[in-house]
Write a protein that holds these residues in place. Structure first.
Motif, PDB file in Angstrom:
ATOM      1  N   ARG A   1       0.833  -1.208   0.000  1.00  0.00           N
ATOM      2  CA  ARG A   1       0.000   0.000   0.000  1.00  0.00           C
ATOM      3  C   ARG A   1       0.864   1.253   0.000  1.00  0.00           C
ATOM      4  O   ARG A   1       0.557   2.238  -0.690  1.00  0.00           O
ATOM      5  CB  ARG A   1      -0.925   0.003   1.224  1.00  0.00           C
ATOM      6  CG  ARG A   1      -2.059  -1.002   1.132  1.00  0.00           C
ATOM      7  CD  ARG A   1      -2.835  -1.023   2.450  1.00  0.00           C
ATOM      8  NE  ARG A   1      -3.932  -1.979   2.415  1.00  0.00           N
ATOM      9  CZ  ARG A   1      -4.324  -2.695   3.459  1.00  0.00           C
ATOM     10  NH1 ARG A   1      -3.717  -2.574   4.638  1.00  0.00           N
ATOM     11  NH2 ARG A   1      -5.335  -3.539   3.342  1.00  0.00           N
ATOM     12  N   SER A   2       1.938   1.208   0.749  1.00  0.00           N
ATOM     13  CA  SER A   2       2.827   2.369   0.788  1.00  0.00           C
ATOM     14  C   SER A   2       3.452   2.606  -0.591  1.00  0.00           C
ATOM     15  O   SER A   2       3.516   3.743  -1.082  1.00  0.00           O
ATOM     16  CB  SER A   2       3.904   2.131   1.858  1.00  0.00           C
ATOM     17  OG  SER A   2       4.909   3.085   1.739  1.00  0.00           O
ATOM     18  N   ALA A   3       3.857   1.536  -1.225  1.00  0.00           N
ATOM     19  CA  ALA A   3       4.456   1.661  -2.561  1.00  0.00           C
ATOM     20  C   ALA A   3       3.436   2.178  -3.571  1.00  0.00           C
ATOM     21  O   ALA A   3       3.755   3.020  -4.426  1.00  0.00           O
ATOM     22  CB  ALA A   3       5.016   0.310  -3.009  1.00  0.00           C
ATOM     23  N   LEU A   4       2.201   1.722  -3.468  1.00  0.00           N
ATOM     24  CA  LEU A   4       1.167   2.174  -4.410  1.00  0.00           C
ATOM     25  C   LEU A   4       0.736   3.608  -4.109  1.00  0.00           C
ATOM     26  O   LEU A   4       0.409   4.376  -5.022  1.00  0.00           O
ATOM     27  CB  LEU A   4      -0.039   1.223  -4.369  1.00  0.00           C
ATOM     28  CG  LEU A   4       0.207  -0.130  -5.047  1.00  0.00           C
ATOM     29  CD1 LEU A   4      -0.901  -1.124  -4.699  1.00  0.00           C
ATOM     30  CD2 LEU A   4       0.301   0.037  -6.576  1.00  0.00           C
ATOM     31  N   ARG A   5       0.739   3.966  -2.813  1.00  0.00           N
ATOM     32  CA  ARG A   5       0.431   5.346  -2.441  1.00  0.00           C
ATOM     33  C   ARG A   5       1.464   6.293  -3.077  1.00  0.00           C
ATOM     34  O   ARG A   5       1.106   7.331  -3.652  1.00  0.00           O
ATOM     35  CB  ARG A   5       0.446   5.462  -0.918  1.00  0.00           C
ATOM     36  CG  ARG A   5      -0.274   6.674  -0.366  1.00  0.00           C
ATOM     37  CD  ARG A   5      -0.216   6.670   1.165  1.00  0.00           C
ATOM     38  NE  ARG A   5      -0.949   5.553   1.743  1.00  0.00           N
ATOM     39  CZ  ARG A   5      -0.424   4.618   2.549  1.00  0.00           C
ATOM     40  NH1 ARG A   5       0.864   4.676   2.892  1.00  0.00           N
ATOM     41  NH2 ARG A   5      -1.169   3.656   3.012  1.00  0.00           N
ATOM     42  N   ASP A   6       2.738   5.903  -3.004  1.00  0.00           N
ATOM     43  CA  ASP A   6       3.783   6.731  -3.633  1.00  0.00           C
ATOM     44  C   ASP A   6       3.518   6.875  -5.130  1.00  0.00           C
ATOM     45  O   ASP A   6       3.715   7.943  -5.717  1.00  0.00           O
ATOM     46  CB  ASP A   6       5.158   6.095  -3.440  1.00  0.00           C
ATOM     47  CG  ASP A   6       5.617   6.127  -1.990  1.00  0.00           C
ATOM     48  OD1 ASP A   6       5.009   6.875  -1.193  1.00  0.00           O
ATOM     49  OD2 ASP A   6       6.574   5.398  -1.667  1.00  0.00           O
ATOM     50  N   ARG A   7       3.093   5.808  -5.749  1.00  0.00           N
ATOM     51  CA  ARG A   7       2.839   5.838  -7.200  1.00  0.00           C
ATOM     52  C   ARG A   7       1.627   6.713  -7.521  1.00  0.00           C
ATOM     53  O   ARG A   7       1.665   7.535  -8.433  1.00  0.00           O
ATOM     54  CB  ARG A   7       2.635   4.399  -7.711  1.00  0.00           C
ATOM     55  CG  ARG A   7       3.959   3.640  -7.847  1.00  0.00           C
ATOM     56  CD  ARG A   7       3.771   2.135  -7.900  1.00  0.00           C
ATOM     57  NE  ARG A   7       4.990   1.445  -8.296  1.00  0.00           N
ATOM     58  CZ  ARG A   7       6.045   1.247  -7.507  1.00  0.00           C
ATOM     59  NH1 ARG A   7       6.047   1.703  -6.260  1.00  0.00           N
ATOM     60  NH2 ARG A   7       7.115   0.609  -7.960  1.00  0.00           N
ATOM     61  N   ARG A   8       0.551   6.483  -6.783  1.00  0.00           N
ATOM     62  CA  ARG A   8      -0.641   7.319  -7.008  1.00  0.00           C
ATOM     63  C   ARG A   8      -0.281   8.794  -6.837  1.00  0.00           C
ATOM     64  O   ARG A   8      -0.644   9.644  -7.662  1.00  0.00           O
ATOM     65  CB  ARG A   8      -1.735   6.941  -5.998  1.00  0.00           C
ATOM     66  CG  ARG A   8      -2.965   7.825  -6.085  1.00  0.00           C
ATOM     67  CD  ARG A   8      -3.835   7.723  -4.828  1.00  0.00           C
ATOM     68  NE  ARG A   8      -3.111   8.222  -3.650  1.00  0.00           N
ATOM     69  CZ  ARG A   8      -3.594   8.261  -2.410  1.00  0.00           C
ATOM     70  NH1 ARG A   8      -4.811   7.786  -2.179  1.00  0.00           N
ATOM     71  NH2 ARG A   8      -2.883   8.717  -1.403  1.00  0.00           N
ATOM     72  N   ASP A   9       0.450   9.109  -5.754  1.00  0.00           N
ATOM     73  CA  ASP A   9       0.732  10.507  -5.456  1.00  0.00           C
ATOM     74  C   ASP A   9       1.678  11.122  -6.489  1.00  0.00           C
ATOM     75  O   ASP A   9       1.526  12.294  -6.850  1.00  0.00           O
ATOM     76  CB  ASP A   9       1.319  10.637  -4.048  1.00  0.00           C
ATOM     77  CG  ASP A   9       0.283  10.283  -2.975  1.00  0.00           C
ATOM     78  OD1 ASP A   9      -0.916  10.185  -3.327  1.00  0.00           O
ATOM     79  OD2 ASP A   9       0.664  10.095  -1.804  1.00  0.00           O
ATOM     80  N   ALA A  10       2.622  10.337  -6.967  1.00  0.00           N
ATOM     81  CA  ALA A  10       3.546  10.865  -7.986  1.00  0.00           C
ATOM     82  C   ALA A  10       2.784  11.213  -9.259  1.00  0.00           C
ATOM     83  O   ALA A  10       2.963  12.293  -9.840  1.00  0.00           O
ATOM     84  CB  ALA A  10       4.640   9.831  -8.288  1.00  0.00           C
ATOM     85  N   LEU A  11       1.891  10.308  -9.680  1.00  0.00           N
ATOM     86  CA  LEU A  11       1.127  10.565 -10.906  1.00  0.00           C
ATOM     87  C   LEU A  11       0.166  11.730 -10.705  1.00  0.00           C
ATOM     88  O   LEU A  11       0.086  12.647 -11.549  1.00  0.00           O
ATOM     89  CB  LEU A  11       0.362   9.300 -11.321  1.00  0.00           C
ATOM     90  CG  LEU A  11      -0.442   9.414 -12.627  1.00  0.00           C
ATOM     91  CD1 LEU A  11       0.476   9.687 -13.820  1.00  0.00           C
ATOM     92  CD2 LEU A  11      -1.266   8.140 -12.873  1.00  0.00           C
ATOM     93  N   ALA A  12      -0.529  11.744  -9.573  1.00  0.00           N
ATOM     94  CA  ALA A  12      -1.519  12.799  -9.325  1.00  0.00           C
ATOM     95  C   ALA A  12      -0.841  14.167  -9.235  1.00  0.00           C
ATOM     96  O   ALA A  12      -1.340  15.156  -9.795  1.00  0.00           O
ATOM     97  CB  ALA A  12      -2.299  12.487  -8.047  1.00  0.00           C
ATOM     98  N   ALA A  13       0.285  14.234  -8.549  1.00  0.00           N
ATOM     99  CA  ALA A  13       0.955  15.524  -8.383  1.00  0.00           C
ATOM    100  C   ALA A  13       1.439  16.058  -9.726  1.00  0.00           C
ATOM    101  O   ALA A  13       1.249  17.246 -10.046  1.00  0.00           O
ATOM    102  CB  ALA A  13       2.137  15.374  -7.410  1.00  0.00           C
ATOM    103  N   ALA A  14       2.039  15.208 -10.518  1.00  0.00           N
ATOM    104  CA  ALA A  14       2.576  15.677 -11.803  1.00  0.00           C
ATOM    105  C   ALA A  14       1.450  16.047 -12.768  1.00  0.00           C
ATOM    106  O   ALA A  14       1.578  16.994 -13.550  1.00  0.00           O
ATOM    107  CB  ALA A  14       3.478  14.604 -12.411  1.00  0.00           C
TER     108      ALA A  14
END
Lengths: 398, 398
Positions: free
Chosen positions: B294-307
């Motif tokens: 979940r932590s790894a996927l949260r990082d991925r979601r947040d990276a895509l959403a922020a950019a």
């Protein structure tokens, strides 16, 4: 887990062989010649532990993702090599065993109410899969060489619904152990082809040949992989808990089955298991295991057959099968099979009535030699002989 | 293997990630935001190697025999504990993933030509499994909280064939990421119950919650496990190559499904895999893995959403999902979605058109953040923003 599960019983079960974990467990004290199972001691725990580790080392994360719809190419390529020309990887689809393959065939290629022609006696659960899928079964007469071609022709030419396919089990037939000879295979194929009706060739036991003599070609090979869907399995040659098998057919039929979106969505059935078995095939470990397994099963077949031959009353007759898991014992002079099964059960031996598999010509029972050690099979045969000495039909005193 | 397969490409694929071994491989140089796959680096190779070894040590040969029709009790008991009362092991059946469960439901519980009500947009391959099984799909309107109860009521009360069931995906909905709130779940259940029509609740992503806030109860739990068949999977939380999932329903429905002879014949679907996962659940290793994942996927979601937030033109809108694998981006002022997909492809980014999932109210695309690392997702977002800056519908110069 219940007390019955915790008791180890006389079976050579090692660890956790409880009804909660496995499908069937004989009551303690019973010699179970019922199921077509491998003896727990014949299931290669260490070999498979290594195979999974090797597959994960070799294929890494790719072994854990979605596999191609029809199965990973490394396995299909190795299977195509084993089956020989004209078989190619496009002729093969990986399945979760022959049961799964039968369900796929029944639901994807055929429709509820379609008619299937089956052998007069045959694999009870296989035909039950077809029946549960809504297909209608019609039995076709057999003789000592398998389904009778003239009877197949009559069934195909009969008025009414044209049968959709013919379901056969020509190699070490369950329950009779019969190996249908090449000539009969060709005759049956010619009849089916004349009516344009495909054959489903259930060859789950094909790897369990127990004699040194040659094997007839599969019906799929004899047909050039046209009009035949052949089913193979690793359940009888490695372990059923893998849930791994395959079907081989013409590429158009394979394409139709693997185009179902259940595979687009889930990928190859049982992807990691398929790559574990790939490593065993690629290294030769599978063939070495097969050699060992056949020898162990030959010992079991011979122990049961010898003890039965020496002790059974003369009215009991059986052929020593050339392969597979079963002895099929027929008896003249019996009122019915239930008496044999009941007498066996009273002697703490479990056998299956022939009527479970269709309509045998004479009272019959199926004895599995796959699930017990040779000494236990010998002991079971002695019990059966004693139990069956007195079951002969007593004619009315008139 | 072809040249395209051998090139490692920009994906973080490690070993053997070739089209011959996995279902889909992006062309080299492509940022693939298409499939709902876990990034190869998120697939726990070492954890599963240990799990198979532990299962074979713990259960021995019993892990390699036929499992009980509905699955090994140790796994069903652990799952029942996780689901909580009133769920018992008799409420659960082990399956080869949710795809397999949908095929079983479609073919065992329902009949060809039965009508299924589905969401206005929803999991494309899931509904394709139902369609391939002969069911007829009818879409029901959605709003920002999921399927609209009044629309469901209209569909259930309409003249003609009574729908056989409702197929919903209320938790981290694919493709929109929507989490249907408790109130809406209860409303939909009340409507379905009033018409006596069961709900199939596809909860494949239920374990992939990415926020600390509480989760609504499943529709199965809200219904007391009556009238709902809930589908779970280890494909999104561990590895799809296991082919392991489960369904939870009232015991009578479970009994109906597991009574099909495909299970009498083959036993539990994917028995060894089920015991490997049992060891992970029993030791807590599964929950530790989930926390990490979940932590790894949260990082991925947040990276895509922020950019995307920082770079996309204002007409593009998306919600940051509370879980699952997907961002659902809608755009005003587009002629259609194909322009967005084509522009992305020309920038070497693969995205899926919303129309693939039904009839979105506005032009939309689905972006998976599960399949690439955070830096690659950031780079992909920059490419998308640049590619989509100029796609806005140009009104005719009249």
């Amino acid at each position: 887990m219940g007390a019955a599960g915790k008791a180890a019983g006389p079976l050579s079960h090692r660890r956790r062989w409880y009804p909660d974990v496995v499908q069937q467990v004989a009551p303690p004290g019973t010699f179970d010649l019922g199921p077509g199972y491998l003896d727990p001691g014949l299931l290669p725990v260490d070999l498979l532990r290594g195979a999974y580790a090797d597959a994960l080392a070799e294929f890494g994360s790719a072994a854990l993702s979605y596999g191609p719809n029809s199965g990973a190419l490394p396995l299909r390529a190795l299977l195509a090599d084993r089956l020989g020309p004209p078989c190619t990887p496009d002729h093969i689809m990986v399945t979760s065993g022959t049961s799964h393959a039968l369900h796929l065939i029944a639901t994807i290629l055929f429709r509820r109410h379609d008619v299937v022609l089956v052998e007069q006696v045959g694999y009870d659960l296989g035909r039950a899969i077809l029946a549960d899928s809504g297909l209608r079964l019609r039995a076709v007469e057999m003789d000592d060489s398998g389904m009778v071609p003239e009877a197949l022709e009559r069934a195909l030419g009969a008025a009414g619904d044209t049968p959709a396919f013919v379901y056969l089990n020509p190699t070490f037939h369950n329950p009779t152990g019969l190996l249908v000879p090449s000539g009969r295979r060709r005759e049956l194929l010619a009849v089916a082809a004349a009516y344009g009706v495909p054959v489903v060739e259930d060859d789950a036991y094909a790897e369990i040949g127990l004699t040194r003599s040659g094997m007839p070609d599969s019906m799929a090979a004899l047909s050039g992989y046209r009009g035949v869907i052949r089913l193979g399995s690793f359940s009888k040659s490695l372990a059923p808990g893998l849930r791994l098998g395959w079907l081989a057919a013409d590429p158009e039929t394979v394409a139709r089955i693997q185009a179902h979106h259940v595979f687009d969505s889930g990928g190859s059935p049982n992807h990691l298991a398929s790559l574990a078995v790939t490593t065993l095939l690629a290294t030769g470990a599978y063939d070495r295991h097969l050699t060992w397994l056949r020898s162990a099963l030959r010992d079991r077949r011979d122990a049961l057959a010898a003890a039965l031959s020496a002790n059974l009353p003369e009215r009991f007759v059986f052929d020593r099968p050339a392969g597979g898991f079963f002895l099929w014992v027929t008896a003249d002079g019996e009122r019915d099979e239930r008496g044999l099964v009941t007498a066996a059960r009273n002697a703490d031996v479990r056998v299956l009535a022939g009527g479970r598999f269709g309509r045998p010509a004479r009272p019959s029972v199926r004895l599995a030699y796959s699930f017990n050690s040779p000494p236990r099979l010998t002991a079971a045969a002695h019990r059966l002989a004693a139990a069956w000495k007195s079951t002969e039909r007593r004619l009315p005193c008139s």
